[in-house]
Design a protein around this motif. Structure first.
Motif, short mmCIF file in Angstrom:
data_model
loop_
_atom_site.label_atom_id
_atom_site.label_comp_id
_atom_site.label_asym_id
_atom_site.label_seq_id
_atom_site.Cartn_x
_atom_site.Cartn_y
_atom_site.Cartn_z
N ILE A 287 -0.57 28.21 -28.26
CA ILE A 287 -0.93 26.94 -28.88
C ILE A 287 0.33 26.25 -29.39
O ILE A 287 1.14 26.87 -30.08
CB ILE A 287 -1.93 27.17 -30.04
N ASN A 288 0.48 25.00 -29.06
CA ASN A 288 1.63 24.21 -29.50
C ASN A 288 2.96 24.87 -29.18
O ASN A 288 3.88 24.90 -30.00
CB ASN A 288 1.53 23.92 -31.00
N GLY A 289 3.06 25.45 -27.99
CA GLY A 289 4.32 26.00 -27.52
C GLY A 289 4.66 27.40 -28.01
O GLY A 289 5.75 27.90 -27.72
N LYS A 290 3.75 28.04 -28.73
CA LYS A 290 3.98 29.40 -29.22
C LYS A 290 2.69 30.20 -29.12
O LYS A 290 1.59 29.63 -29.05
CB LYS A 290 4.42 29.39 -30.68
#
Length: 109
Positions: A72-75
């Protein structure tokens, strides 16, 4: 999810966990690249309505996967371990995550 998690998660959204902190982790197999550690993502999404605060988002840079509900959201929303394909990375990932959790906790206190 393993079968025994369904009963636990059933209705969990109704809990009031607004003063609680949660750090999620899970084990998976990156060769299942379109569902890597989806159970961790499922647990996270079910806990969203409880008001809990989440710590330990983990960089996904050295993982190989196509999709994951835990991304989620790049992590990743927590530590994901693939001891099947990358056992040599487990100890370093775990140590890094513990340091991350310690620093996040100290900053918020």
């Amino acid at each position: 999810l393993q079968d025994d998690w369904y009963d636990f998660l059933d209705g969990i959204e109704t809990l009031d966990l607004k003063d609680k902190t949660i750090a999620l982790f899970g084990c998976g197999d990156q060769s299942m690249s379109d569902t890597f550690c989806n159970a961790v993502g499922t647990i996270y999404h079910r806990l969203q309505k409880t008001g809990a605060t989440f710590y330990g988002a983990f960089e996904a840079g050295d993982y190989t996967f196509d999709k994951s509900t835990a991304f989620i959201n790049g992590k990743f929303i927590g530590l994901l371990i693939d001891d099947v394909n990358e056992p040599e990375k487990t100890e370093n990932r775990l140590n890094h995550w513990v340091e991350l959790l310690q620093s996040e906790y100290i900053v918020t206190q």
